[in-house]
Design an enzyme around this catalytic site. Structure first.
Site, PDB file in Angstrom:
ATOM      1  N   ASP A   1      -9.475  -6.748  -8.609  1.00 28.72           N
ATOM      2  CA  ASP A   1     -10.570  -7.695  -8.373  1.00 28.72           C
ATOM      3  C   ASP A   1     -11.919  -6.984  -8.314  1.00 28.72           C
ATOM      4  O   ASP A   1     -12.962  -7.631  -8.212  1.00 28.72           O
ATOM      5  CB  ASP A   1     -10.327  -8.538  -7.121  1.00 28.72           C
TER       6      ASP A   1
ATOM      7  N   ASP B   1      -4.370  -8.120  -9.236  1.00 28.14           N
ATOM      8  CA  ASP B   1      -4.782  -8.434  -7.867  1.00 28.14           C
ATOM      9  C   ASP B   1      -4.770  -9.934  -7.607  1.00 28.14           C
ATOM     10  O   ASP B   1      -5.211 -10.717  -8.453  1.00 28.14           O
ATOM     11  CB  ASP B   1      -6.216  -7.939  -7.619  1.00 28.14           C
TER      12      ASP B   1
ATOM     13  N   GLU C   1      -4.039  -7.288  -0.593  1.00 25.80           N
ATOM     14  CA  GLU C   1      -4.585  -6.483   0.502  1.00 25.80           C
ATOM     15  C   GLU C   1      -3.802  -6.874   1.753  1.00 25.80           C
ATOM     16  O   GLU C   1      -3.808  -8.031   2.168  1.00 25.80           O
ATOM     17  CB  GLU C   1      -6.078  -6.720   0.651  1.00 25.80           C
TER      18      GLU C   1
ATOM     19  N   GLU D   1      -6.362   3.215   0.426  1.00 28.34           N
ATOM     20  CA  GLU D   1      -7.757   3.396   0.029  1.00 28.34           C
ATOM     21  C   GLU D   1      -8.613   3.882   1.190  1.00 28.34           C
ATOM     22  O   GLU D   1      -8.538   3.361   2.309  1.00 28.34           O
ATOM     23  CB  GLU D   1      -8.358   2.088  -0.506  1.00 28.34           C
TER      24      GLU D   1
END
Length: 278
Positions: free
Chosen positions: A51, A90, A122, A189
């Site tokens: 994304d 995503d 996420e 990340e």
């Protein structure tokens, strides 16, 4: 590519990526269009339709405004341009958080309409139930822990994680929960090296780092950062090209040739055919 070649080339599968734990490092780059996907395909194990396209393709300030339709459109392009690499798409902000059922519906749309092999979410601890729900229903899930760009507004910016004891405990808990929920791979990340190493050594799921050190089982970067398209990139990026300069040079040369009427030249111009002699 010939029909025969298309038949013999097999995409890398979810089990093959899951089996790379502590093995050959997983190579992953983002891709958003068919030509770029075709160029990256021979070199990558995974192509991620991230994304991040909201920022690097559409010029948005963050990923929050990216829609499911946008992800599907770019996912279709990447699938058309690639043959070998596994393609992961995503799920954008707002498409999966409300309920397990909403996440399933969004995932089904992505997989049916693009042909991609997996989705990425996420994933905080609170998403472990959703991940398990999807996996049990045949949706391969790549997790994403640590710095979560979709939470940028709540967290006040893009900030590295795992620098305090409390943050370390939270991110480690995320990793364990999402691994146990059945994710086949987890992106880490923007976390401290020692935490990325501890997570990678603790869980059985392969980890792919982005700003998380070489301790991870693989690495991913945003392709426009790798190619040097923008004048700024995060600390964790290594630029392997300087396309910004090359594009500027090419555009300036084209503009100069047009203004001086050097382009198009005779070789680039069509002329009427001479009539046949009687």
């Amino acid at each position: 590519m010939s029909a025969q070649t298309q038949e013999t080339v097999k995409r890398i599968t979810v089990p093959e990526i899951a089996a790379r734990k502590r093995g050959e490092p997983i190579v992953c780059l983002t891709a958003y269009d068919a030509p770029t996907a075709g160029l990256l395909d021979p070199h990558c194990d995974v192509l991620l339709v991230g994304d991040s396209l909201g920022m690097v393709v559409h010029g948005l300030p963050n990923t929050v405004s990216v829609t499911l339709d946008m992800m599907i459109l770019h996912g279709q392009a990447v699938m058309r341009g690639s043959r070998r690499a596994m393609v992961v798409v995503d799920l954008p902000f707002g498409s999966y958080e409300a309920s397990k059922e909403a996440a399933y519906a969004a995932s089904v749309r992505v997989m049916q309409e693009t042909g991609a092999q997996a989705v990425k979410l996420e994933t905080g601890v609170e998403m472990a139930e959703t991940v398990a729900f999807l996996v049990k229903r045949g949706i391969p899930v790549m997790g994403h822990i640590g710095l979560r760009p979709q939470a940028v507004l709540a967290e006040g910016g893009f900030k590295a994680k795992g620098r305090t004891d409390a943050e370390r405990e939270r991110v480690m808990a995320e990793a364990v929960a999402i691994s146990e929920a059945g994710a086949f791979c987890i992106v880490i990340e923007g976390v401290a090296e020692s935490l990325a190493r501890e997570i990678t050594e603790t869980i059985d799921t392969p980890t792919i780092g982005i700003g998380a050190s070489a301790a991870c089982d693989g690495q991913v970067l945003v392709i426009t950062d790798v190619l040097g398209v923008f004048d700024w990139a995060p600390k964790f990026v290594r630029k392997y090209a300087d396309l910004r300069t090359e594009i500027d040079r090419a555009a300036a040369s084209f503009a100069s040739d047009v203004r001086a009427r050097r382009f198009p030249a005779e070789v680039e111009t069509y002329f009427s055919k001479k009539p046949a002699s009687s």
